[in-house]
Design a protein around this motif. Structure first.
Motif, PDB file in Angstrom:
ATOM      1  N   ASP A 124      58.948   7.693  -8.507  1.00 49.58           N
ATOM      2  CA  ASP A 124      60.257   7.129  -8.459  1.00 49.58           C
ATOM      3  C   ASP A 124      60.925   7.234  -9.548  1.00 49.58           C
ATOM      4  O   ASP A 124      59.893   7.197 -10.462  1.00 49.58           O
ATOM      5  N   LEU A 125      61.858   7.290  -9.948  1.00 50.87           N
ATOM      6  CA  LEU A 125      62.862   6.911 -10.923  1.00 50.87           C
ATOM      7  C   LEU A 125      62.647   4.820 -11.850  1.00 50.87           C
ATOM      8  O   LEU A 125      62.023   5.281 -13.195  1.00 50.87           O
ATOM      9  N   ALA A 126      62.252   4.742 -11.127  1.00 47.81           N
ATOM     10  CA  ALA A 126      61.392   3.341 -11.486  1.00 47.81           C
ATOM     11  C   ALA A 126      60.628   2.755 -12.038  1.00 47.81           C
ATOM     12  O   ALA A 126      59.300   1.930 -12.067  1.00 47.81           O
ATOM     13  N   SER A 127      59.592   3.423 -11.346  1.00 48.33           N
ATOM     14  CA  SER A 127      57.878   3.864 -11.670  1.00 48.33           C
ATOM     15  C   SER A 127      58.188   3.541 -13.033  1.00 48.33           C
ATOM     16  O   SER A 127      58.154   4.510 -14.092  1.00 48.33           O
ATOM     17  N   PRO A 128      57.214   2.899 -13.663  1.00 48.79           N
ATOM     18  CA  PRO A 128      56.787   2.715 -15.191  1.00 48.79           C
ATOM     19  C   PRO A 128      55.531   3.640 -15.420  1.00 48.79           C
ATOM     20  O   PRO A 128      54.809   4.050 -14.829  1.00 48.79           O
TER      21      PRO A 128
END
Length: 175
Positions: A124-128
């Motif tokens: 996901d784009l929010a994955s750190p």
């Protein structure tokens, strides 16, 4: 100009794409392909010859962007234990050795793109970013979306520079 002349389809992902991840990845792929389109048809000598005043060759730019892919996706996002920079520094990263075949540089670039795509597949784009590679702490580790946006701007800048370099070399202009 007529209105018809201004009706041009957007480049990159499909005209109706609005999903942020699909747009970001679609444009990144479009620029990866644009890089290769802009060097297509150049004879080997011109691919390898640094152009003044920029100081790099088209093939040197391809080599550099392979290292960029590695640094940001494999070492950065995935925290893989990989060599993030070529020994010898920036100048070496942009310079293709005389004994390195053009096909090897292009294959190394394609390999890094493939590995980078695998690293981000399903994320996901929010994955750190993972800690331990480029980013030593969670506070310093940006999300995937930030890294991809950085890659996109790096490609946009360099492919634009390559467009000018190609025009200076042989008059070919790009889209």
């Amino acid at each position: 100009m007529t209105n018809e002349e201004f009706r041009v389809a957007l480049e990159g992902p499909g005209q109706k794409v609005s999903d942020s991840a699909e747009l970001l990845l679609g444009y990144l792929d479009w620029y990866r392909e644009a890089l290769l389109r802009k060097i297509d048809g150049l004879p080997d000598a011109l691919l390898r010859a640094p152009l003044e005043p920029v100081g790099w060759s088209p093939l040197g730019l391809v080599q550099h962007l392979g290292w960029v892919e590695r640094r940001w996706l494999r070492w950065g996002f995935a925290a893989e234990d990989v060599l993030p920079r070529v020994p010898g520094g920036t100048a070496v990263e942009w310079t293709v050795r005389d004994d390195t075949p053009t096909a090897d540089v292009l294959a190394a670039y394609a390999h890094e793109v493939t590995l980078g795509r695998a690293v981000i597949a399903g994320a996901d784009l929010a994955s750190p970013s993972r800690v331990g590679g480029r980013f030593p702490t969670e506070e310093e580790a940006p999300p995937l979306g930030r890294i991809l946006f950085h890659l996109l701007q790096e490609y946009a800048r360099h492919v634009g520079q390559l467009d000018v370099v190609r025009e200076l070399i042989d008059g070919t202009t790009g889209e």
